[in-house]
Design an enzyme around this catalytic site. Sequence first.
Site, PDB file in Angstrom:
ATOM      1  N   ASP A 106      -4.096  -6.512 -47.059  1.00  0.00           N
ATOM      2  CA  ASP A 106      -4.313  -5.472 -46.063  1.00  0.00           C
ATOM      3  C   ASP A 106      -5.002  -6.012 -44.817  1.00  0.00           C
ATOM      4  O   ASP A 106      -4.596  -5.749 -43.692  1.00  0.00           O
ATOM      5  CB  ASP A 106      -5.113  -4.300 -46.676  1.00  0.00           C
ATOM      6  N   ASP A 109     -11.078 -10.494 -43.262  1.00  0.00           N
ATOM      7  CA  ASP A 109     -12.411 -10.204 -42.725  1.00  0.00           C
ATOM      8  C   ASP A 109     -13.184 -11.530 -42.687  1.00  0.00           C
ATOM      9  O   ASP A 109     -13.024 -12.309 -41.745  1.00  0.00           O
ATOM     10  CB  ASP A 109     -13.028  -9.156 -43.668  1.00  0.00           C
TER      11      ASP A 109
HETATM   12  P1  IMP Z   1     -12.597 -11.135 -46.875  1.00  0.00           P
HETATM   13  O1  IMP Z   1     -12.579 -11.923 -48.144  1.00  0.00           O
HETATM   14  O2  IMP Z   1     -13.997 -10.965 -46.341  1.00  0.00           O
HETATM   15  O3  IMP Z   1     -11.639 -11.624 -45.822  1.00  0.00           O
HETATM   16  O4  IMP Z   1     -12.267  -9.668 -47.246  1.00  0.00           O
HETATM   17  C1  IMP Z   1     -11.071  -9.224 -47.484  1.00  0.00           C
HETATM   18  C2  IMP Z   1     -11.150  -7.940 -48.275  1.00  0.00           C
HETATM   19  O5  IMP Z   1     -12.292  -7.113 -47.960  1.00  0.00           O
HETATM   20  C3  IMP Z   1      -9.945  -7.133 -47.899  1.00  0.00           C
HETATM   21  O6  IMP Z   1      -8.857  -7.469 -48.715  1.00  0.00           O
HETATM   22  C4  IMP Z   1     -10.444  -5.716 -48.128  1.00  0.00           C
HETATM   23  O7  IMP Z   1     -10.272  -5.370 -49.475  1.00  0.00           O
HETATM   24  C5  IMP Z   1     -11.915  -5.763 -47.830  1.00  0.00           C
HETATM   25  N1  IMP Z   1     -12.194  -5.296 -46.458  1.00  0.00           N
HETATM   26  C6  IMP Z   1     -12.611  -6.030 -45.406  1.00  0.00           C
HETATM   27  N2  IMP Z   1     -12.765  -5.283 -44.305  1.00  0.00           N
HETATM   28  C7  IMP Z   1     -12.421  -4.026 -44.668  1.00  0.00           C
HETATM   29  C8  IMP Z   1     -12.363  -2.773 -43.936  1.00  0.00           C
HETATM   30  O8  IMP Z   1     -12.650  -2.664 -42.738  1.00  0.00           O
HETATM   31  N3  IMP Z   1     -11.952  -1.700 -44.662  1.00  0.00           N
HETATM   32  C9  IMP Z   1     -11.600  -1.765 -45.970  1.00  0.00           C
HETATM   33  N4  IMP Z   1     -11.642  -2.909 -46.675  1.00  0.00           N
HETATM   34  C10 IMP Z   1     -12.055  -4.027 -46.028  1.00  0.00           C
HETATM   35 MG    MG Z   2      -8.433  -6.357 -50.384  1.00  0.00          MG
END
Ligand code: IMP
Ligand code: MG
Length: 183
Positions: A106, A109
């Site tokens: 999705d 981040d």
């Molecule tokens: P990362 O490992 O920090 O890149 O995070 C990725 C995961 O965090 C995504 O697959 C989402 O499940 C969750 N996530 C990050 N930002 C958001 C947001 O703004 N809304 C909802 N879920 C988020």
């Molecule tokens: Mg996710």
Amino acid sequence: MSTDSQPDKLEPLFTEPEIQRRVSELAQEIAGDLHGRDVCVVAVLKGAFMLLADLLRRLHDLGVEPVVDFVKAGSYGSGDRSSGAVKITLDVSTDLVGKDVLLVDDIVDSGRTLSLLKAHLQAKGAASIRTVVLLDKPSRREVEFKPDYVGFEIPDRFVIGYGMDYAEKYRQLPYIAVVKTRG
Ligand code: IMP
Ligand code: MG
């Protein structure tokens, strides 16, 4: 999350038609790169389910016939933001040796989830791994990671809908919004 009588206030960010148009464009790009290849689409649960379903239908229209599998990953600690180390809690069952993998999520981040999953799938012998996300928050990156296909770049806002949740709510929304929580 809504409490008692106070519902969360949702500020729309991308409408359903905007998302659908962009997903079609992403499918065109992806089909151009993967048409005729031995493709496995791997979606990251839970958030990728809606993008996966829409993308697969558009890819089908363009003649891409992948197999589909799932992984699930979560970070230790919870809250609005992903935090700390990521662990894989569900793995693919497909043999990826020699396959061209399209990893679907999705949103990216910190980059921790997709960089870990990409390395994990690569280690299973995939011929190539490309990543597609609907949303990218580049300003939040903690580890270097660049998705191959991005729907929209967004600023550092917490978003929900189109598969994405806030405390497990709002995944069903066909559009994307920013939640304004009320105390
Ligand atoms: P990362 O490992 O920090 O890149 O995070 C990725 C995961 O965090 C995504 O697959 C989402 O499940 C969750 N996530 C990050 N930002 C958001 C947001 O703004 N809304 C909802 N879920 C988020
Ligand atoms: Mg996710």
